[in-house]
Enzyme design. Structure first.
Site, PDB file in Angstrom:
ATOM      1  N   LYS A  80       9.590  -4.101 -29.208  1.00 55.06           N
ATOM      2  CA  LYS A  80       9.286  -2.671 -29.206  1.00 55.06           C
ATOM      3  C   LYS A  80       8.471  -2.354 -30.455  1.00 55.06           C
ATOM      4  O   LYS A  80       8.762  -2.873 -31.547  1.00 55.06           O
ATOM      5  CB  LYS A  80      10.603  -1.886 -29.201  1.00 55.06           C
ATOM      6  N   SER A 158      13.842   5.173 -25.028  1.00 51.37           N
ATOM      7  CA  SER A 158      12.482   5.130 -25.539  1.00 51.37           C
ATOM      8  C   SER A 158      11.839   3.746 -25.449  1.00 51.37           C
ATOM      9  O   SER A 158      10.624   3.604 -25.634  1.00 51.37           O
ATOM     10  CB  SER A 158      12.458   5.595 -27.000  1.00 51.37           C
ATOM     11  N   SER A 182      18.388   4.222 -25.600  1.00 51.23           N
ATOM     12  CA  SER A 182      17.017   3.723 -25.430  1.00 51.23           C
ATOM     13  C   SER A 182      16.890   2.270 -25.000  1.00 51.23           C
ATOM     14  O   SER A 182      15.800   1.830 -24.657  1.00 51.23           O
ATOM     15  CB  SER A 182      16.218   3.949 -26.719  1.00 51.23           C
TER      16      SER A 182
END
Length: 454
Positions: A80, A158, A182
């Protein structure tokens, strides 16, 4: 032999590499080719081709010399885009950071898994500053959920790109962060496994924060076994010590308040079917109210959300300067809500949090807690982009179930448990009290096949 190495589990690919059936260089080249030919260009913010090639060559050399670093050697991983990668600027999904200084060192967990022999393939897209459970990003594009066959649907956030790259078969594992859901939300909406660790299980050095009291890490994988292997690697262990525990007598609590409120019928049906299967295999199921869930919602209504208060403290100067105009206006609006949380209210939230954690631990004890990861399947992207009110309402509902675990510092694993509306995936969230990660992963190992209906 199939070249779809990214679609394999970590365990499957590791077996091929360790037995010299495939070479890490071949694996890396095939995975990068798959990424570069993937139609959705918004999934990655960067492909680390040079770094991945060098790491694959080093892994290949070790294999040929009989010096394997273990089961993760040569396995590709995506990060990420809030994990520092040496020599690259960490964007955290925002263009306002894109021109900032490059990282002088890898994030600690990146370096740790490199030492385990893993190959860093690229950086995945995400909600700006990790502040949304939907995965919509107006700057770098919104990755489309690969499970959708009708209209483009959200990936969940996210860790949006992280969920998509695993679900689409591009990479066997991607690393995410989880502050309010997330990791578990994109895992559920994309039909894969997502493990959120207890806060503090892994070092956060070199990871761009959202709310330091809540931020935790975890992998998105194809199986629970893969998550166990990655967890071992992140803790510097050569081999995992976690093994499956018997399902018979496994105590599972299903809350009868909050988590099923307003849930889609298809989600409830898929979840309850998995519960029935677990009970048939000997798991002990009990249902009762967890008062802390209602108290958390009341606390947020009175004082505001802990995540919002801490996010505002982090971004206060940015929001009052010219950079705010270059941020997603919905992210700006949500973060600014934290300005309303005074210091005394913030301290009141922290005091209440400790009390609620203790209350729930006394109530639940060593039992596990289960409920749907998300109360709905992935909705279409277009209406959410067009309507701020719908965006905020959907975001709140998407985060509702998972954020309870973050507030109470639980660890949790989302496991696919069938499909709901539009044949989209549903997630079964199995959670445990803080620092019971080993027990949780052990239970999830044995429960996974049953929950999946396999």
């Amino acid at each position: 032999m199939s070249k779809s190495f990214g679609a394999m589990s970590v365990a499957q690919l590791s077996s091929l590499i360790q037995t010299a059936a495939v070479d890490p260089i071949e694996v890396t080249e095939a995975v990068i080719d798959g990424i570069e030919s993937y139609a959705d260009r918004s999934v990655f913010t960067a492909i680390l081709k040079d770094r991945a090639t060098e790491e694959a060559k080093a892994s290949s050399k070790r294999m040929k010399e009989g010096r394997s670093r273990g089961m993760l050697d040569g396995i590709p991983i995506a990060w990420k885009d809030l994990f520092d990668i040496k020599g690259r600027t960490t964007t955290a999904g925002s263009t306002v950071l894109a021109s900032g200084p490059v990282a002088q060192a890898d994030a600690t967990v990146v370096a740790t898994l490199e030492q385990a022999g893993m190959v860093s393939i690229g950086c995945t897209n995400m909600s700006e500053f990790a502040f949304s459970g939907l995965g919509i990003n107006p700057h770098y594009g919104t990755p489309h959920n690969p499970r959708s066959s009708d209209v483009p649907r959200i990936p969940g956030g996210s860790s949006s790109g992280a969920g998509v790259v695993v679900a689409a078969g591009l990479v066997p594992v991607a690393m995410g962060t989880d502050t309010g859901g997330s990791v578990r939300i994109p895992a559920a909406l994309n039909g894969i496994v997502g493990y959120k660790a207890t806060w503090g299980r892994y070092p956060m050095t070199g990871v761009y924060p959202l709310a330091k009291s809540l931020d935790s890490l975890g992998p998105l994988t194809r199986t629970v076994q893969d998550a166990v292997w990655i967890d071992a690697g992140m803790r510097g262990a050569a081999v995992p010590s976690i093994v499956a525990r018997p399902l018979k007598g496994l105590d599972i609590v299903i809350p009868d308040n909050v988590v099923l409120d307003g849930a889609e019928a298809g989600v409830v049906a898929a979840f309850e079917t998995a519960v029935d299967w677990l009970a048939a295999e000997g798991a002990s199921i009990s249902r009762f109210r967890i008062p802390a869930f209602d108290e958390i919602l009341a606390l947020m209504a009175t004082y505001g959300a802990l995540v919002t208060a801490e996010a505002f403290a982090l971004h206060r100067e940015r929001l009052s300067g010219p950079q705010a105009a270059d941020m997603d206006h919905r992210v700006v609006m949500r973060i600014k809500l934290g300005e309303k949380t005074s210091l005394s209210n913030y301290l009141a939230i922290l005091d209440a949090r400790e009390k609620l954690i203790a209350d729930v631990e006394r109530l639940v004890g060593d039992s596990f807690v289960a409920f749907p990861t998300v109360a709905h399947v992935a909705p279409p992207i277009a209406p959410l982009e067009a309507n701020d009110d719908l965006f905020f309402a959907t975001n709140g509902k998407t985060l509702r179930n998972t954020m309870l675990g973050n507030f109470l510092d639980w660890c949790g694993v989302s496991i696919p448990c069938g499909t709901g509306d539009a044949d989209m995936p549903v997630g079964f969230l199995l959670s445990a009290m803080r620092k019971r990660d080993e027990a949780l992963l052990s239970a999830a190992l044995s429960a996974e096949a049953v929950i999946r209906g396999e």
